[in-house]
Design an enzyme around this catalytic site. Sequence first.
Site, short mmCIF file in Angstrom:
data_model
loop_
_atom_site.label_atom_id
_atom_site.label_comp_id
_atom_site.label_asym_id
_atom_site.label_seq_id
_atom_site.Cartn_x
_atom_site.Cartn_y
_atom_site.Cartn_z
N ASP A 149 0.86 -1.18 0.00
CA ASP A 149 0.00 0.00 0.00
C ASP A 149 0.90 1.23 0.00
O ASP A 149 2.10 1.13 -0.30
CB ASP A 149 -0.95 -0.02 1.20
CG ASP A 149 -2.30 0.63 0.88
OD1 ASP A 149 -2.34 1.86 0.72
OD2 ASP A 149 -3.29 -0.10 0.78
N HIS A 185 -4.78 5.46 3.72
CA HIS A 185 -5.36 4.22 3.21
C HIS A 185 -4.65 2.99 3.78
O HIS A 185 -5.28 2.05 4.28
CB HIS A 185 -5.24 4.24 1.68
CG HIS A 185 -5.90 3.10 0.97
ND1 HIS A 185 -5.21 1.97 0.59
CD2 HIS A 185 -7.18 2.92 0.56
CE1 HIS A 185 -6.04 1.14 -0.03
NE2 HIS A 185 -7.24 1.70 -0.07
N SER A 379 -11.40 -2.07 -0.90
CA SER A 379 -10.15 -1.96 -0.14
C SER A 379 -10.29 -2.54 1.25
O SER A 379 -9.34 -3.11 1.80
CB SER A 379 -9.73 -0.49 -0.02
OG SER A 379 -9.04 -0.04 -1.14
#
Length: 544
Positions: A149, A185, A379
């Site tokens: 990520d 994220h 996600s």
Amino acid sequence: MRRLVLVCLAVALGLPASAGAATTGRLLVSLRATPSGHATAATAASAVAARAGAVPAGRIVTQVGMVTVRPRAGQTLRALAARLRRDPAVRAVDAEHRATPRLVPDDPVFSTPDPAAAGQTLAWWAVRENFPAAWDRADGDSVTVAVIDQGVEISHPDLAGKIRAAVDFDSDPGHGPATEDEAGHGTHVASLACAQPGNGIGLAGAGFDCGLLVEKSDLTNSSVVRAIVDATDRGASVISMSFGTDDRSRAPQAMIDAVSYAYDRGAVLVAAAADKRTTEQGFPANILQPTGTGPDIAAGKGLSVTAADFTDEAASFAGDGSQISIAAYGAFSRPGADGVLGAFTAGPNEIELGASGKPCNCRTTLAGDARYAFLAGTSMATPIVAGAAALVRDANPDLGPADVMQVLKRTARRPGGGGWTDGLGWGIVDAGAAVQGALRLDRRPPTSSVLAPSTTSGRSLVLRVTATDTAAPGVRVAGVRSVRVYRSRNGGAAHLVTTTTSRRLRVRVPSRGRYAFYTQAVDRAGNLEPAPQSPDARTRVATV
């Protein structure tokens, strides 16, 4: 959630341009054969680049023979790609793209509280996916989950004790190390996979006590390839990827090779499906589960994960179709609904500041701590499945990637019954059932041996055969089905004498000489003991 606003470069490489494709202006070159040794391989890659007049633009990944290049000033990618393809040392040339995180669309329905959810615990997704039952049987502590990520804020109290390594493959200027998360994220995703349980803070990740390997990436193809290979080489049992391309571009050969490299070495790869209603999930998801293979429970080299909502339907924003493997919760369903609670960075990040054009209004306070957020998307579903895979591997370490994938698919909960569907694949992950299923799979081969007298003068002799079948703790042992007994004479080839279930076996020795005896057991699960490299017993027959 973050949505990267990227300008799509119109680059013609023999493939149709896609409006959703974000290219980097670089090419991924896959060599036909990678010479042994990094220095030799690097020399070969440099020679290919020099012959084509290309500029090396990234490190070579020797394990899959990939080098990244860009054209010199005044040259075009089209012309460079054509020259490279004419080189006999080149297997494939692909335009490099940059993926975007798998995110929910920037609509307020996914970022405001849902009054209808009152009375539900923040762990509703874990309860309904049967994780507490799984945690009773497997704690995940033997497993490392790699999260590829945009970085993870490892100082977060839910993550600080879980990091086994952090590696930076992000070459974008201005970005910090792997232990920092400018987007927000990666921190959220990592917490859903492996947040520290039982510490009185925040949440418990799906994989409970699993360790985290942080692979920070700028999400370019070359960076992702390097991260997949590095995670594999560092021993990650599960690799979680909550990102993907949003177009129909062909996956670069180097990424296909990296997926095969990881799969062949035992890693379970999990990738997010698209964050929009489409049957094309983009890569890496469509590498793991290619078009048309979703309904085949044995097909694929990983799991393409879509999102389900609170009503057990496919989320309105999530990808569907024959590239879908399985689903996990990633959203509620009604306007004004929250997503899934997870860890967030201490300071403002790109998601909540609205780097994609609109602030998310997703941060929340949990027990006085503001380092949490509600986010929705494929996600979020992906690390939940990755955590379930970690529990399955922890429960039964003898299982290979194909076993883990099939266990998760077979045990998934299918609302309404039936088999695979376009919307949810094989269903919504059921961690408890998956762990129970894993404990019923004996994949450890039995062992056997044979004893024989050192000499004999008769026409036959008695062999004493022993065989044992074992399994990982808690796994149901299949038991020995039979033992194959082989015999060779005077150093010649071994031949099968018989297959037996007896512990005492009389065999003929028709002529004098030196005999050697071997055994090979098979259990009731079909596991065959590896072929013996040397005899268990030797007998000299003096006279007959």
